[in-house]
Design a protein around this motif. Sequence first.
Motif, PDB file in Angstrom:
ATOM      1  N   UNK A   1       9.379  -4.286   2.124  1.00 37.82           N
ATOM      2  CA  UNK A   1       8.955  -3.113   2.886  1.00 37.82           C
ATOM      3  C   UNK A   1       9.574  -3.209   4.269  1.00 37.82           C
ATOM      4  N   UNK A   2      10.481  -2.298   4.563  1.00 38.54           N
ATOM      5  CA  UNK A   2      11.209  -2.305   5.834  1.00 38.54           C
ATOM      6  C   UNK A   2      10.641  -1.197   6.715  1.00 38.54           C
ATOM      7  N   UNK A   3       9.906  -1.537   7.759  1.00 32.85           N
ATOM      8  CA  UNK A   3       9.327  -0.486   8.616  1.00 32.85           C
ATOM      9  C   UNK A   3      10.431   0.341   9.270  1.00 32.85           C
ATOM     10  N   UNK A   4      10.141   1.597   9.428  1.00 29.26           N
ATOM     11  CA  UNK A   4      11.098   2.484  10.073  1.00 29.26           C
ATOM     12  C   UNK A   4      11.082   2.266  11.578  1.00 29.26           C
ATOM     13  N   UNK A   5      12.186   2.608  12.196  1.00 28.95           N
ATOM     14  CA  UNK A   5      12.256   2.611  13.649  1.00 28.95           C
ATOM     15  C   UNK A   5      11.813   3.984  14.136  1.00 28.95           C
TER      16      UNK A   5
ATOM     17  N   UNK B   1       5.422  10.667   0.696  1.00 34.34           N
ATOM     18  CA  UNK B   1       5.130   9.337   0.171  1.00 34.34           C
ATOM     19  C   UNK B   1       5.645   8.286   1.157  1.00 34.34           C
ATOM     20  N   UNK B   2       4.814   7.289   1.455  1.00 31.91           N
ATOM     21  CA  UNK B   2       5.231   6.201   2.330  1.00 31.91           C
ATOM     22  C   UNK B   2       4.574   4.911   1.847  1.00 31.91           C
ATOM     23  N   UNK B   3       5.099   3.785   2.292  1.00 32.30           N
ATOM     24  CA  UNK B   3       4.623   2.469   1.874  1.00 32.30           C
ATOM     25  C   UNK B   3       4.523   1.585   3.106  1.00 32.30           C
ATOM     26  N   UNK B   4       3.561   0.649   3.091  1.00 32.39           N
ATOM     27  CA  UNK B   4       3.417  -0.342   4.152  1.00 32.39           C
ATOM     28  C   UNK B   4       2.851  -1.622   3.557  1.00 32.39           C
ATOM     29  N   UNK B   5       3.062  -2.708   4.252  1.00 25.93           N
ATOM     30  CA  UNK B   5       2.548  -3.985   3.784  1.00 25.93           C
ATOM     31  C   UNK B   5       1.029  -3.989   3.822  1.00 25.93           C
ATOM     32  N   UNK B   6       0.413  -4.622   2.830  1.00 21.63           N
ATOM     33  CA  UNK B   6      -1.048  -4.623   2.740  1.00 21.63           C
ATOM     34  C   UNK B   6      -1.683  -5.748   3.545  1.00 21.63           C
ATOM     35  N   UNK B   7      -0.949  -6.774   3.876  1.00 19.70           N
ATOM     36  CA  UNK B   7      -1.575  -7.944   4.490  1.00 19.70           C
ATOM     37  C   UNK B   7      -2.161  -7.639   5.863  1.00 19.70           C
ATOM     38  N   UNK B   8      -1.375  -7.022   6.738  1.00 18.87           N
ATOM     39  CA  UNK B   8      -1.855  -6.760   8.092  1.00 18.87           C
ATOM     40  C   UNK B   8      -3.053  -5.822   8.136  1.00 18.87           C
ATOM     41  N   UNK B   9      -2.966  -4.607   7.533  1.00 22.00           N
ATOM     42  CA  UNK B   9      -4.135  -3.714   7.566  1.00 22.00           C
ATOM     43  C   UNK B   9      -5.369  -4.316   6.894  1.00 22.00           C
ATOM     44  N   UNK B  10      -5.176  -5.085   5.794  1.00 22.75           N
ATOM     45  CA  UNK B  10      -6.328  -5.674   5.112  1.00 22.75           C
ATOM     46  C   UNK B  10      -7.040  -6.697   6.000  1.00 22.75           C
ATOM     47  N   UNK B  11      -6.302  -7.496   6.744  1.00 26.64           N
ATOM     48  CA  UNK B  11      -6.924  -8.477   7.637  1.00 26.64           C
ATOM     49  C   UNK B  11      -7.587  -7.795   8.827  1.00 26.64           C
TER      50      UNK B  11
ATOM     51  N   UNK C   1       7.045   2.579   6.125  1.00 26.94           N
ATOM     52  CA  UNK C   1       8.370   2.898   5.595  1.00 26.94           C
ATOM     53  C   UNK C   1       8.276   4.167   4.751  1.00 26.94           C
ATOM     54  N   UNK C   2       8.934   5.256   5.153  1.00 27.74           N
ATOM     55  CA  UNK C   2       8.914   6.469   4.322  1.00 27.74           C
ATOM     56  C   UNK C   2       9.788   6.296   3.083  1.00 27.74           C
ATOM     57  N   UNK C   3       9.251   6.676   1.942  1.00 32.15           N
ATOM     58  CA  UNK C   3      10.012   6.661   0.688  1.00 32.15           C
ATOM     59  C   UNK C   3      10.675   8.008   0.471  1.00 32.15           C
ATOM     60  N   UNK C   4       9.908   9.046   0.609  1.00 33.17           N
ATOM     61  CA  UNK C   4      10.364  10.432   0.520  1.00 33.17           C
ATOM     62  C   UNK C   4       9.323  11.268   1.253  1.00 33.17           C
ATOM     63  N   UNK C   5       9.620  12.519   1.608  1.00 26.46           N
ATOM     64  CA  UNK C   5       8.586  13.342   2.242  1.00 26.46           C
ATOM     65  C   UNK C   5       7.347  13.457   1.359  1.00 26.46           C
TER      66      UNK C   5
ATOM     67  N   UNK D   1       0.866  -1.179   0.000  1.00 24.84           N
ATOM     68  CA  UNK D   1       0.000   0.000   0.000  1.00 24.84           C
ATOM     69  C   UNK D   1       0.898   1.224   0.000  1.00 24.84           C
ATOM     70  N   UNK D   2       0.728   2.089  -0.974  1.00 27.03           N
ATOM     71  CA  UNK D   2       1.503   3.328  -1.067  1.00 27.03           C
ATOM     72  C   UNK D   2       0.558   4.498  -0.873  1.00 27.03           C
ATOM     73  N   UNK D   3       0.912   5.358   0.055  1.00 23.19           N
ATOM     74  CA  UNK D   3       0.155   6.578   0.337  1.00 23.19           C
ATOM     75  C   UNK D   3       0.943   7.758  -0.206  1.00 23.19           C
ATOM     76  N   UNK D   4       0.308   8.551  -1.058  1.00 19.79           N
ATOM     77  CA  UNK D   4       0.972   9.666  -1.734  1.00 19.79           C
ATOM     78  C   UNK D   4       0.186  10.950  -1.479  1.00 19.79           C
ATOM     79  N   UNK D   5       0.905  11.979  -1.033  1.00 17.38           N
ATOM     80  CA  UNK D   5       0.318  13.307  -0.801  1.00 17.38           C
ATOM     81  C   UNK D   5       0.789  14.232  -1.918  1.00 17.38           C
TER      82      UNK D   5
END
Length: 515
Positions: free
Chosen positions: A231-235, A103-113, A97-101, A8-12
């Motif tokens: 997709x590597x989550x940020x700390x 835009x960020x990405x996260x795995x779809x499996x967990x939120x979808x379930x 995981x932030x890609x750039x200010x 899942x990619x979220x883009x502003x």
Amino acid sequence: MPAVTRAIVLWCPDWPVIAALQAGDLPQDTPLALLDRNLVFACSAAARAEGVTRGLRIREAQARCTQLQVLPYDPVLDARAFDPVLAAIEEITPGVQPIRPGTCVLRARGPARYYGGEEQAAAELLRCLEGLGIPDARIGIADGPFAAEQAARTTGAERIRVIPPGDSPAFLSPLPIAQLGQDELTPLFRRLGIHTLGHLAALGATDVRERFGERGAWCHTIASGLDSTAVVPRTPPKQLERAIEFEPPLDRVDQVTFAFRGTAEAFIGGLTKAGLVCTALRIEVTDESGRVSERSWLHPRLFSAADVVDRVRWQLQGSGSIESGLGSPIARVLVEPEAVDDIGHHEEGLWGGGADERIHHGLSRVQSILGHDAVLTATIGGGRGLAERQVLVPWGDRAVGVGARRPAVAGQPAGPGAVDRVRGAASRGGARCGRRAGRGDGTRRRHGADRPVLVDGHGTGCAPRRLLGGPVAGAGTLVGCCRLAHGAPLPGGRRGRERVAAGARGRRVAGGGAV
């Protein structure tokens, strides 16, 4: 073949503009352009409606939109403004995981379930961003982060686009080859007739690797819809900032600084506990009416608690004294580190500090007593004369936007193109000059004005025997120079003219009054 991650990619859209509008407390319909190297880096929707586009020069952009407001692009502001967005998303679904200010990405499996489906999870993310004042965010869901980002950028009025599993290659096929973002390979692909991602995916993987190398093989994998990027989550960063609120608000500088001393000690203590030191910080002051004043402060070594208190006092009082009151009572003060370093890099030596450290402590002590601008250090800037090239900077600050450039010769243009023009004039046999100065009546003699004055490649005049071809009148001073198109004299400024004039006087005495 490695597994493809459902993402899942979220883009502003226009995130740099959104961050600048929020920082400047400007209305959303403000025509705004952000500049980078005198070119438009990003612009608002209101500015685009007037014809402003990315890449325009500032003059052309202002000609198209007369109400255009211009601000410099600040990547630090972009990243800082996007941190609250990431924190808000992590509250409803972890693993961002932030890609750039913007835009960020996260795995779809967990939120979808958790939310009952991918579209439901995307709708929840959009509601979260709407609560933060970002109503135009877009979400794309596909196989791999690359395809998901392209889906987010091609959404319609629904603002959500879901590419079913396995359909990413067909979705990517008609997209232009420039979407890969490979500036070096894109022109080569186009010359070979590869204009879309589908054209590249149709080629053999082995042939592409042999012809274009590892980078080309990666492009082929992405174009084929086989993006296996993990997709590597940020700390989440440690909360190193500290803030204090005053109730009721305080209206004196000494009261604010005295109350802030404990917060400054807690701020430095938190950094020390984390094994860090602060070399640049940002102080944000909010008055009772809600207005915010912020400034970044630098330090040549590292901040101590007393240094932080001094910066707060200097920011509050400005050029006034500590007894002066404030224009509006202060309700909140926040201090946040902007640049940190490992504490091990700033430990004292075995035998203590040296002379430089003693000088620093002495100057910092004087600065804390007299004020931030009371102790200045000289740096080299641009300009023609020595006085113009001297730039005074407060002790502890770095000279921002001041670079040591090659000094310009007095009376000559400073740009590199000027040297080419001078050499061009020398190769053509010189420039025409016949100007005489110093008569005092404002008139000029044109006798011999059509004779050339030779100038060599270094801009030095090579006067012939008959420089101006006529007698030198009275005590007039000979100006043996030519002028470029913009009026810069040649050669050598005042000294060059005096040297030519001295030679002319010597020849006049030897030749009986004639040059």
